[in-house]
Design a protein around this motif. Sequence first.
Motif, PDB file in Angstrom:
ATOM      1  N   ASP A 112       0.792  -1.215   0.000  1.00 31.08           N
ATOM      2  CA  ASP A 112       0.000   0.000   0.000  1.00 31.08           C
ATOM      3  C   ASP A 112       0.830   1.274   0.000  1.00 31.08           C
ATOM      4  N   ARG A 113       2.158   1.169   0.095  1.00 30.46           N
ATOM      5  CA  ARG A 113       2.967   2.381  -0.070  1.00 30.46           C
ATOM      6  C   ARG A 113       4.412   2.026  -0.388  1.00 30.46           C
ATOM      7  N   VAL A 114       5.019   2.875  -1.209  1.00 30.99           N
ATOM      8  CA  VAL A 114       6.453   2.771  -1.494  1.00 30.99           C
ATOM      9  C   VAL A 114       7.066   4.125  -1.160  1.00 30.99           C
ATOM     10  N   LEU A 155      12.414   1.794 -10.929  1.00 31.74           N
ATOM     11  CA  LEU A 155      11.282   1.425 -10.070  1.00 31.74           C
ATOM     12  C   LEU A 155      10.531   2.656  -9.564  1.00 31.74           C
ATOM     13  N   VAL A 156      11.213   3.802  -9.542  1.00 33.30           N
ATOM     14  CA  VAL A 156      10.540   5.022  -9.082  1.00 33.30           C
ATOM     15  C   VAL A 156       9.348   5.297  -9.999  1.00 33.30           C
ATOM     16  N   ALA A 157       9.584   5.283 -11.297  1.00 34.06           N
ATOM     17  CA  ALA A 157       8.490   5.546 -12.245  1.00 34.06           C
ATOM     18  C   ALA A 157       7.474   4.403 -12.225  1.00 34.06           C
ATOM     19  N   TRP A 158       7.983   3.169 -12.076  1.00 33.78           N
ATOM     20  CA  TRP A 158       7.109   1.974 -12.067  1.00 33.78           C
ATOM     21  C   TRP A 158       6.075   2.093 -10.946  1.00 33.78           C
ATOM     22  N   TYR A 159       6.543   2.501  -9.756  1.00 33.54           N
ATOM     23  CA  TYR A 159       5.615   2.618  -8.626  1.00 33.54           C
ATOM     24  C   TYR A 159       4.806   3.907  -8.685  1.00 33.54           C
ATOM     25  N   GLU A 160       5.373   4.927  -9.331  1.00 35.27           N
ATOM     26  CA  GLU A 160       4.610   6.172  -9.498  1.00 35.27           C
ATOM     27  C   GLU A 160       3.390   5.912 -10.385  1.00 35.27           C
ATOM     28  N   ARG A 162       1.766   3.324 -10.579  1.00 34.61           N
ATOM     29  CA  ARG A 162       0.778   2.553  -9.812  1.00 34.61           C
ATOM     30  C   ARG A 162       0.249   3.333  -8.607  1.00 34.61           C
ATOM     31  N   SER A 163       0.590   4.614  -8.572  1.00 31.93           N
ATOM     32  CA  SER A 163       0.119   5.528  -7.508  1.00 31.93           C
ATOM     33  C   SER A 163       0.507   5.070  -6.105  1.00 31.93           C
ATOM     34  N   LEU A 164       1.646   4.397  -5.986  1.00 33.29           N
ATOM     35  CA  LEU A 164       2.079   3.904  -4.666  1.00 33.29           C
ATOM     36  C   LEU A 164       3.216   4.736  -4.080  1.00 33.29           C
TER      37      LEU A 164
END
Length: 187
Positions: A112-114, A155-160, A162-164
């Motif tokens: 639920d969060r990164v 991974l920064v963009a990957w999780y961004e 996904r709104s995490l």
Amino acid sequence: MALAERVVLLGAPGSGKGTQAERLAQRCGYEVISTGVRLRKEVESGSPLGKQVAAVMASGKLVADELMIALVKSVLNELNAGQRFILDGFPRTIAQATALHGVLAELRSPLDRVIYLEVPEEELVRRLVARGRQDDDEAVVRERLRVFAEATSPLVAWYEERSLLRRVFGLGPVAEVTGRIVQALEL
Ligand code: AP5
């Protein structure tokens, strides 16, 4: 205010992931899953896995995705249902992030969060060279930073996407950084 239950701490070598994960464990009851700590224990004990990864770790390169994914999968499968956790140092590649996503979907407990701990490069080098761990020799530190930029920073963009992702500024007193992270963990 409710806090995120399942968290990834993302950041370059020396950004303070390990320091902050331990403080968040004390303060908020997270189980810390640190792949670096686990691997160093394997190396120290001279286990077959330790022997397999020692040279790669000493060089500042990444251990193979398959090994890391199997390791983290077995740890996650053993956690009690509902246990809050923080992953420190995993995932480090898109392949690891994709595998993690799949494992957590099977467990019906998605991230639920990164938290992305951002620290300027000159400070990272200063902190690591001052610490002096076996892989903190300046040439190895530079290689770890290169590997981070190449394999992990996507991974920064990957999780961004996904709104995490939440970005947290990692410079300043340790306790202040913890306070910023706790704020960023609020759901
Ligand atoms: P790992 O142990 O994860 O190393 P790392 O990512 O390079 O991180 P560090 O432990 O160096 O830094 P950190 O961000 O945790 O910062 P820390 O809190 O320690 O991995 C080691 C190796 O294992 C990898 O190179 C790889 O080979 C292998 N590996 C691990 N996971 C893997 C994976 N998923 N896939 C493949 N391979 C993997 O702080 C650093 C220093 O700064 C400390 O001295 C600390 O006291 C100080 N400090 C912390 N916060 C502050 C602050 N606010 N102000 C001043 N100093 C501070």
